[in-house]
Motif scaffolding. Structure first.
Motif, PDB file in Angstrom:
ATOM      1  N   LEU A  12       0.831  -1.204   0.000  1.00 26.81           N
ATOM      2  CA  LEU A  12       0.000   0.000   0.000  1.00 26.81           C
ATOM      3  C   LEU A  12       0.867   1.257   0.000  1.00 26.81           C
ATOM      4  O   LEU A  12       0.574   2.226  -0.713  1.00 26.81           O
ATOM      5  CB  LEU A  12      -0.960  -0.015   1.194  1.00 26.81           C
ATOM      6  CG  LEU A  12      -1.978  -1.166   1.209  1.00 26.81           C
ATOM      7  CD1 LEU A  12      -2.821  -1.125   2.472  1.00 26.81           C
ATOM      8  CD2 LEU A  12      -2.853  -1.150  -0.031  1.00 26.81           C
ATOM      9  N   ARG A  13       1.946   1.238   0.768  1.00 25.09           N
ATOM     10  CA  ARG A  13       2.880   2.373   0.802  1.00 25.09           C
ATOM     11  C   ARG A  13       3.477   2.609  -0.586  1.00 25.09           C
ATOM     12  O   ARG A  13       3.514   3.737  -1.084  1.00 25.09           O
ATOM     13  CB  ARG A  13       3.985   2.091   1.821  1.00 25.09           C
ATOM     14  CG  ARG A  13       5.024   3.208   1.938  1.00 25.09           C
ATOM     15  CD  ARG A  13       6.263   2.764   2.685  1.00 25.09           C
ATOM     16  NE  ARG A  13       6.944   1.718   1.914  1.00 25.09           N
ATOM     17  CZ  ARG A  13       7.327   0.544   2.408  1.00 25.09           C
ATOM     18  NH1 ARG A  13       7.125   0.236   3.666  1.00 25.09           N
ATOM     19  NH2 ARG A  13       7.925  -0.350   1.636  1.00 25.09           N
ATOM     20  N   ASP A  14       3.936   1.525  -1.238  1.00 22.90           N
ATOM     21  CA  ASP A  14       4.549   1.655  -2.562  1.00 22.90           C
ATOM     22  C   ASP A  14       3.543   2.111  -3.616  1.00 22.90           C
ATOM     23  O   ASP A  14       3.886   2.897  -4.511  1.00 22.90           O
ATOM     24  CB  ASP A  14       5.184   0.329  -2.993  1.00 22.90           C
ATOM     25  CG  ASP A  14       6.393  -0.044  -2.140  1.00 22.90           C
ATOM     26  OD1 ASP A  14       6.886   0.811  -1.371  1.00 22.90           O
ATOM     27  OD2 ASP A  14       6.837  -1.213  -2.242  1.00 22.90           O
TER      28      ASP A  14
ATOM     29  N   VAL B 270      -4.368   7.006  -6.816  1.00 22.94           N
ATOM     30  CA  VAL B 270      -5.414   7.788  -6.156  1.00 22.94           C
ATOM     31  C   VAL B 270      -6.473   6.877  -5.541  1.00 22.94           C
ATOM     32  O   VAL B 270      -7.210   7.288  -4.653  1.00 22.94           O
ATOM     33  CB  VAL B 270      -6.077   8.787  -7.134  1.00 22.94           C
ATOM     34  CG1 VAL B 270      -5.081   9.835  -7.572  1.00 22.94           C
ATOM     35  CG2 VAL B 270      -6.657   8.072  -8.347  1.00 22.94           C
ATOM     36  N   LYS B 271      -6.539   5.657  -6.029  1.00 18.71           N
ATOM     37  CA  LYS B 271      -7.478   4.673  -5.489  1.00 18.71           C
ATOM     38  C   LYS B 271      -6.740   3.345  -5.441  1.00 18.71           C
ATOM     39  O   LYS B 271      -6.051   2.983  -6.387  1.00 18.71           O
ATOM     40  CB  LYS B 271      -8.720   4.577  -6.362  1.00 18.71           C
ATOM     41  CG  LYS B 271      -9.758   3.609  -5.834  1.00 18.71           C
ATOM     42  CD  LYS B 271     -11.162   4.070  -6.177  1.00 18.71           C
ATOM     43  CE  LYS B 271     -12.215   3.131  -5.673  1.00 18.71           C
ATOM     44  NZ  LYS B 271     -12.547   3.298  -4.287  1.00 18.71           N
ATOM     45  N   VAL B 272      -6.901   2.622  -4.330  1.00 25.09           N
ATOM     46  CA  VAL B 272      -6.210   1.344  -4.159  1.00 25.09           C
ATOM     47  C   VAL B 272      -7.212   0.287  -3.707  1.00 25.09           C
ATOM     48  O   VAL B 272      -7.975   0.504  -2.769  1.00 25.09           O
ATOM     49  CB  VAL B 272      -5.063   1.453  -3.134  1.00 25.09           C
ATOM     50  CG1 VAL B 272      -4.424   0.092  -2.908  1.00 25.09           C
ATOM     51  CG2 VAL B 272      -4.019   2.460  -3.588  1.00 25.09           C
ATOM     52  N   PHE B 273      -7.199  -0.835  -4.392  1.00 31.02           N
ATOM     53  CA  PHE B 273      -7.991  -2.004  -4.023  1.00 31.02           C
ATOM     54  C   PHE B 273      -7.022  -3.014  -3.429  1.00 31.02           C
ATOM     55  O   PHE B 273      -5.902  -3.163  -3.929  1.00 31.02           O
ATOM     56  CB  PHE B 273      -8.661  -2.619  -5.254  1.00 31.02           C
ATOM     57  CG  PHE B 273      -9.680  -1.739  -5.909  1.00 31.02           C
ATOM     58  CD1 PHE B 273     -11.030  -1.949  -5.701  1.00 31.02           C
ATOM     59  CD2 PHE B 273      -9.289  -0.695  -6.745  1.00 31.02           C
ATOM     60  CE1 PHE B 273     -11.979  -1.146  -6.315  1.00 31.02           C
ATOM     61  CE2 PHE B 273     -10.224   0.120  -7.355  1.00 31.02           C
ATOM     62  CZ  PHE B 273     -11.580  -0.106  -7.142  1.00 31.02           C
ATOM     63  N   TYR B 274      -7.438  -3.741  -2.388  1.00 35.36           N
ATOM     64  CA  TYR B 274      -6.552  -4.760  -1.827  1.00 35.36           C
ATOM     65  C   TYR B 274      -7.375  -5.852  -1.169  1.00 35.36           C
ATOM     66  O   TYR B 274      -8.533  -5.650  -0.808  1.00 35.36           O
ATOM     67  CB  TYR B 274      -5.553  -4.167  -0.825  1.00 35.36           C
ATOM     68  CG  TYR B 274      -6.172  -3.567   0.407  1.00 35.36           C
ATOM     69  CD1 TYR B 274      -6.358  -4.334   1.549  1.00 35.36           C
ATOM     70  CD2 TYR B 274      -6.569  -2.234   0.427  1.00 35.36           C
ATOM     71  CE1 TYR B 274      -6.933  -3.792   2.681  1.00 35.36           C
ATOM     72  CE2 TYR B 274      -7.138  -1.684   1.547  1.00 35.36           C
ATOM     73  CZ  TYR B 274      -7.320  -2.459   2.674  1.00 35.36           C
ATOM     74  OH  TYR B 274      -7.894  -1.917   3.791  1.00 35.36           O
TER      75      TYR B 274
ATOM     76  N   THR C 242      -4.229   3.669 -15.458  1.00 32.69           N
ATOM     77  CA  THR C 242      -3.102   2.755 -15.325  1.00 32.69           C
ATOM     78  C   THR C 242      -3.304   1.944 -14.050  1.00 32.69           C
ATOM     79  O   THR C 242      -3.516   2.520 -12.980  1.00 32.69           O
ATOM     80  CB  THR C 242      -1.762   3.524 -15.230  1.00 32.69           C
ATOM     81  OG1 THR C 242      -1.582   4.264 -16.444  1.00 32.69           O
ATOM     82  CG2 THR C 242      -0.589   2.571 -15.054  1.00 32.69           C
ATOM     83  N   LEU C 243      -3.272   0.626 -14.173  1.00 35.66           N
ATOM     84  CA  LEU C 243      -3.346  -0.256 -13.003  1.00 35.66           C
ATOM     85  C   LEU C 243      -1.913  -0.551 -12.575  1.00 35.66           C
ATOM     86  O   LEU C 243      -1.101  -0.997 -13.381  1.00 35.66           O
ATOM     87  CB  LEU C 243      -4.076  -1.558 -13.330  1.00 35.66           C
ATOM     88  CG  LEU C 243      -4.142  -2.577 -12.186  1.00 35.66           C
ATOM     89  CD1 LEU C 243      -4.902  -2.016 -10.984  1.00 35.66           C
ATOM     90  CD2 LEU C 243      -4.785  -3.870 -12.658  1.00 35.66           C
ATOM     91  N   ILE C 244      -1.640  -0.294 -11.297  1.00 35.73           N
ATOM     92  CA  ILE C 244      -0.284  -0.488 -10.781  1.00 35.73           C
ATOM     93  C   ILE C 244      -0.295  -1.570  -9.715  1.00 35.73           C
ATOM     94  O   ILE C 244      -1.144  -1.569  -8.821  1.00 35.73           O
ATOM     95  CB  ILE C 244       0.265   0.829 -10.184  1.00 35.73           C
ATOM     96  CG1 ILE C 244       0.287   1.931 -11.252  1.00 35.73           C
ATOM     97  CG2 ILE C 244       1.666   0.617  -9.610  1.00 35.73           C
ATOM     98  CD1 ILE C 244       0.720   3.281 -10.744  1.00 35.73           C
ATOM     99  N   VAL C 245       0.657  -2.500  -9.824  1.00 38.05           N
ATOM    100  CA  VAL C 245       0.871  -3.532  -8.806  1.00 38.05           C
ATOM    101  C   VAL C 245       2.354  -3.525  -8.465  1.00 38.05           C
ATOM    102  O   VAL C 245       3.185  -3.105  -9.271  1.00 38.05           O
ATOM    103  CB  VAL C 245       0.432  -4.937  -9.288  1.00 38.05           C
ATOM    104  CG1 VAL C 245      -1.072  -4.993  -9.526  1.00 38.05           C
ATOM    105  CG2 VAL C 245       1.176  -5.365 -10.529  1.00 38.05           C
ATOM    106  N   THR C 246       2.680  -3.996  -7.274  1.00 37.70           N
ATOM    107  CA  THR C 246       4.085  -4.005  -6.868  1.00 37.70           C
ATOM    108  C   THR C 246       4.868  -5.132  -7.525  1.00 37.70           C
ATOM    109  O   THR C 246       6.002  -4.950  -7.936  1.00 37.70           O
ATOM    110  CB  THR C 246       4.225  -4.108  -5.338  1.00 37.70           C
ATOM    111  OG1 THR C 246       3.546  -5.276  -4.885  1.00 37.70           O
ATOM    112  CG2 THR C 246       3.668  -2.865  -4.658  1.00 37.70           C
TER     113      THR C 246
END
Length: 190
Positions: A26-28, A35-39, A64-68
């Motif tokens: 979540l930090r990364d 601006v929005k994070v699903f987890y 853009t979907l971002i994952v670590t």
């Protein structure tokens, strides 16, 4: 494709014990500008990943979907490529932070395609070795195949069925497939 889109993150850990791992993701994702994070906190092998489905429905053209890391998003390389294809069809790019892959660039698309090709090649080699091993074991009389789980529990299936328990509940109680319950019950009626 729309120029302005939002950065949306998705994070996942396999168990609720991995709070630190989720917090790091979540930090990364926030640091990457999401601006929005699903987890979610469940194994990738879970049949349903509701938050993954929500994020895939949520993202729009230009986002853009971002994952670590890729394993936080997908079960396998094939799954990753399927998800990337779904995103591309919606006009959404995929960014994987650990690999510095961004499907919004030609290099990112190439890297993802190469990853898929290598995974497919490795899978084919593995299946070939598996077939060879099974053939050799059969020739030596050592191959018996997988033990039929439902057949081993057929008496329990019959007992529960006679007690008035429905097939769906029998499958749940015995932890076997519903279709296996129907096969066992059908075999008795034939």
């Amino acid at each position: 494709m729309s120029i302005t889109g939002q950065l949306v993150g998705y994070g996942r850990v396999s168990t609720t014990d991995q709070k630190a791992g989720l917090e790091a993701q979540l930090r990364d994702l926030k640091a990457a500008g999401c601006v929005k994070v699903f987890y979610e906190e469940l194994s990738a092998v879970a049949t349903k990943r509701p938050e993954l489905h929500r994020v895939l429905d949520y993202v729009r053209d230009g986002d853009t979907l971002i994952v670590t890391k890729p394993d936080r998003l997908a079960r396998s390389t094939a799954d990753l490529l399927d998800i990337a294809k779904r995103l591309e069809a919606k006009g959404v790019t995929l960014r994987i932070l650990s690999m510095n892959v961004d499907t919004g660039t030609p290099t990112g698309k190439l890297l993802l395609t190469m990853l898929g090709a290598i995974a497919t090649f490795e899978r084919e080699l593995m299946l070939e070795r598996q077939r060879e091993g099974i053939s050799r074991a059969k020739a030596e009389g050592r191959y018996r195949g997988r033990a039929p789980t439902a057949q081993a529990k057929s008496e329990q299936v019959f007992d529960l069925h006679r007690a008035g328990v429905g097939p769906v509940e029998i499958a749940r109680r015995l932890q076997i497939g519903r279709s296996s319950v129907y096969r066992v019950l059908k075999a008795v009626n034939e």
